[in-house]
Design a protein around this motif. Structure first.
Motif, PDB file in Angstrom:
ATOM      1  N   HIS A  19       0.823  -1.204   0.000  1.00  0.00           N
ATOM      2  CA  HIS A  19       0.000   0.000   0.000  1.00  0.00           C
ATOM      3  C   HIS A  19       0.854   1.250   0.000  1.00  0.00           C
ATOM      4  N   SER A  20       1.958   1.185   0.711  1.00  0.00           N
ATOM      5  CA  SER A  20       2.852   2.347   0.728  1.00  0.00           C
ATOM      6  C   SER A  20       3.477   2.587  -0.630  1.00  0.00           C
ATOM      7  N   ILE A  21       3.814   1.491  -1.309  1.00  0.00           N
ATOM      8  CA  ILE A  21       4.394   1.644  -2.658  1.00  0.00           C
ATOM      9  C   ILE A  21       3.353   2.168  -3.636  1.00  0.00           C
ATOM     10  N   MET A  22       2.130   1.585  -3.579  1.00  0.00           N
ATOM     11  CA  MET A  22       1.082   2.013  -4.497  1.00  0.00           C
ATOM     12  C   MET A  22       0.675   3.462  -4.254  1.00  0.00           C
ATOM     13  N   GLY A  23       0.819   3.900  -3.030  1.00  0.00           N
ATOM     14  CA  GLY A  23       0.459   5.268  -2.736  1.00  0.00           C
ATOM     15  C   GLY A  23       1.590   6.253  -2.882  1.00  0.00           C
ATOM     16  N   ASN A  24       2.762   5.777  -3.270  1.00  0.00           N
ATOM     17  CA  ASN A  24       3.920   6.643  -3.426  1.00  0.00           C
ATOM     18  C   ASN A  24       3.908   7.261  -4.816  1.00  0.00           C
ATOM     19  N   THR A  25       3.786   8.581  -4.885  1.00  0.00           N
ATOM     20  CA  THR A  25       3.722   9.259  -6.182  1.00  0.00           C
ATOM     21  C   THR A  25       5.038   9.153  -6.944  1.00  0.00           C
ATOM     22  N   ARG A  26       6.141   9.079  -6.190  1.00  0.00           N
ATOM     23  CA  ARG A  26       7.425   8.956  -6.872  1.00  0.00           C
ATOM     24  C   ARG A  26       7.522   7.640  -7.633  1.00  0.00           C
ATOM     25  N   VAL A  27       6.987   6.578  -7.031  1.00  0.00           N
ATOM     26  CA  VAL A  27       6.990   5.279  -7.714  1.00  0.00           C
ATOM     27  C   VAL A  27       6.122   5.343  -8.959  1.00  0.00           C
ATOM     28  N   HIS A  28       4.967   6.015  -8.844  1.00  0.00           N
ATOM     29  CA  HIS A  28       4.094   6.153 -10.010  1.00  0.00           C
ATOM     30  C   HIS A  28       4.783   6.935 -11.132  1.00  0.00           C
ATOM     31  N   ALA A  29       5.446   8.008 -10.757  1.00  0.00           N
ATOM     32  CA  ALA A  29       6.142   8.802 -11.765  1.00  0.00           C
ATOM     33  C   ALA A  29       7.263   8.003 -12.421  1.00  0.00           C
ATOM     34  N   LEU A  30       7.993   7.240 -11.593  1.00  0.00           N
ATOM     35  CA  LEU A  30       9.059   6.409 -12.139  1.00  0.00           C
ATOM     36  C   LEU A  30       8.501   5.348 -13.078  1.00  0.00           C
ATOM     37  N   PHE A  31       7.341   4.802 -12.718  1.00  0.00           N
ATOM     38  CA  PHE A  31       6.705   3.799 -13.570  1.00  0.00           C
ATOM     39  C   PHE A  31       6.312   4.398 -14.922  1.00  0.00           C
ATOM     40  N   VAL A  32       5.801   5.641 -14.894  1.00  0.00           N
ATOM     41  CA  VAL A  32       5.425   6.298 -16.155  1.00  0.00           C
ATOM     42  C   VAL A  32       6.648   6.516 -17.040  1.00  0.00           C
ATOM     43  N   ILE A  33       7.746   6.965 -16.433  1.00  0.00           N
ATOM     44  CA  ILE A  33       8.971   7.177 -17.204  1.00  0.00           C
ATOM     45  C   ILE A  33       9.482   5.863 -17.785  1.00  0.00           C
ATOM     46  N   LEU A  34       9.489   4.799 -16.956  1.00  0.00           N
ATOM     47  CA  LEU A  34       9.956   3.499 -17.446  1.00  0.00           C
ATOM     48  C   LEU A  34       9.056   2.972 -18.558  1.00  0.00           C
ATOM     49  N   LEU A  35       7.747   3.150 -18.396  1.00  0.00           N
ATOM     50  CA  LEU A  35       6.823   2.699 -19.448  1.00  0.00           C
ATOM     51  C   LEU A  35       7.055   3.479 -20.740  1.00  0.00           C
ATOM     52  N   SER A  36       7.314   4.769 -20.623  1.00  0.00           N
ATOM     53  CA  SER A  36       7.601   5.572 -21.817  1.00  0.00           C
ATOM     54  C   SER A  36       8.893   5.122 -22.488  1.00  0.00           C
ATOM     55  N   LEU A  37       9.908   4.812 -21.674  1.00  0.00           N
ATOM     56  CA  LEU A  37      11.169   4.325 -22.229  1.00  0.00           C
ATOM     57  C   LEU A  37      10.996   3.002 -22.955  1.00  0.00           C
ATOM     58  N   VAL A  38      10.204   2.112 -22.376  1.00  0.00           N
ATOM     59  CA  VAL A  38       9.964   0.816 -23.016  1.00  0.00           C
ATOM     60  C   VAL A  38       9.229   1.014 -24.349  1.00  0.00           C
ATOM     61  N   CYS A  39       8.204   1.887 -24.337  1.00  0.00           N
ATOM     62  CA  CYS A  39       7.467   2.150 -25.582  1.00  0.00           C
ATOM     63  C   CYS A  39       8.383   2.749 -26.645  1.00  0.00           C
ATOM     64  N   TRP A  40       9.249   3.694 -26.219  1.00  0.00           N
ATOM     65  CA  TRP A  40      10.165   4.295 -27.200  1.00  0.00           C
ATOM     66  C   TRP A  40      11.165   3.275 -27.711  1.00  0.00           C
ATOM     67  N   TRP A  41      11.661   2.406 -26.827  1.00  0.00           N
ATOM     68  CA  TRP A  41      12.615   1.392 -27.265  1.00  0.00           C
ATOM     69  C   TRP A  41      11.975   0.439 -28.271  1.00  0.00           C
ATOM     70  N   LEU A  42      10.740   0.019 -28.012  1.00  0.00           N
ATOM     71  CA  LEU A  42      10.040  -0.865 -28.956  1.00  0.00           C
ATOM     72  C   LEU A  42       9.797  -0.154 -30.283  1.00  0.00           C
ATOM     73  N   LEU A  43       9.365   1.107 -30.214  1.00  0.00           N
ATOM     74  CA  LEU A  43       9.124   1.858 -31.443  1.00  0.00           C
ATOM     75  C   LEU A  43      10.421   2.108 -32.190  1.00  0.00           C
ATOM     76  N   ARG A  44      11.495   2.363 -31.469  1.00  0.00           N
ATOM     77  CA  ARG A  44      12.812   2.571 -32.090  1.00  0.00           C
ATOM     78  C   ARG A  44      13.272   1.322 -32.821  1.00  0.00           C
ATOM     79  N   ALA A  45      13.111   0.153 -32.196  1.00  0.00           N
ATOM     80  CA  ALA A  45      13.493  -1.110 -32.833  1.00  0.00           C
ATOM     81  C   ALA A  45      12.619  -1.394 -34.046  1.00  0.00           C
TER      82      ALA A  45
END
Length: 291
Positions: A19-45
């Motif tokens: 619950h602490s992790i799910m409620g941590n905004t920093r974790v959410h922001a990091l997840f968004v950045i990582l998801l964007s990086l994965v999408c860009w890497w797939l699109l780049r390939a």
């Protein structure tokens, strides 16, 4: 009981941690950045795999499309991450949307050409080296380079022509080398009504079957198309492997038909007009005398 209490304590601790992790905004922001990086890497390939082939390797174009994909994916991802962290990005999103719409209207033609160039590259309907004909009666041209805004082609007059990419997407384009380089060359000839049609067909089929540039993908065709006013008309069709040489091949085929007909004594028809006089009708002078 002790083991059960320890198990319940561990589950409670794990639940609180999750619950602490799910409620941590920093974790959410990091997840968004990582998801964007994965999408860009797939699109780049995908861009590199789609655009880089053995026949048309354009490293500059690949890098440009990859950078554009990075901006399209990562900039919105970064803004969303800031919004998750508590920054109010709604005014920026609204302003960016309005600016994007205004820019799209202001650069309508340029954006159309850029998007059309991306479609041509990814769909591979037109490639470097293809022989094209733009429109039903357009000139034949060979593709030299597919740019971001326009495509450079070379005509038979050795002129370099810049065609906007949007024209290639919007207009009707004949690609003679889309699947293979086989194309048909046809010509027409008319013979007189006194000709031996069996002999005419034999001569035409012999010419077609012994022609130097003949392709083995299709058999030649000799068809009697119609009975004209002054001639019996034939259509002769052969297939060749070089669409760029259609004009020369048609000229050679016409000369071969002319020489073969001359040697075989076959008369090519030409427009004729037969005038018949009625001998029983009175002449103009006789009409005046009778008056």
């Amino acid at each position: 009981m002790a083991i059960s209490d320890e198990w319940n304590t561990a589950l409670t601790a794990l639940s609180e941690f999750s619950h602490s992790i799910m409620g941590n905004t920093r974790v959410h922001a990091l997840f968004v950045i990582l998801l964007s990086l994965v999408c860009w890497w797939l699109l780049r390939a995908a861009i590199k795999k789609r655009l880089s082939d053995e026949d048309n390797w354009d490293a500059i174009a690949i890098r440009t499309y990859q950078r554009a994909a990075f901006l399209v994916v990562m900039v919105p991802g970064f803004l969303v991450a800031l919004h998750v962290l508590g920054f109010n990005m709604s005014p920026l999103f609204t302003t960016s949307g309005l600016f994007a719409v205004a820019l799209a209207f202001a650069m309508k033609n340029i954006s159309e050409n850029y998007l059309a160039g991306a479609m041509i590259r990814f769909e591979r309907t037109i490639k470097v080296g293809d022989v094209l004909q733009l429109g039903s009666a357009g000139m034949m041209m060979r593709v030299k380079k597919i740019g971001f805004r326009d495509t450079i082609v070379r005509s038979k007059d050795e002129m370099d022509i810049l065609i906007p990419n949007s024209d290639l997407v919007r207009e009707k384009v004949a690609n003679f080398t889309f699947r293979d380089a086989t194309c048909r060359v046809k010509t027409f000839v008319g013979v007189s009504y006194s000709s031996d049609l069996d002999k005419v067909r034999e001569v035409l089929e012999t010419i077609c079957n012994t022609f130097a540039d003949l392709s083995d993908q299709h058999a030649p065709e000799v068809l009697l198309t119609d009975f004209g006013t002054s001639s019996i008309n034939y259509r002769i069709s052969i297939w060749i492997e070089d669409p760029w040489a259609r004009g020369r091949v048609k000229s050679d085929l016409n000369e071969a038909i002319w020489d073969a007909f001359k040697d075989a004594g076959i008369v090519m028809a030409f427009p004729q007009l037969d005038v018949h006089f009625d001998e029983t009708a009175p002449l103009v002078g006789e009409l005046k005398t009778n008056k």
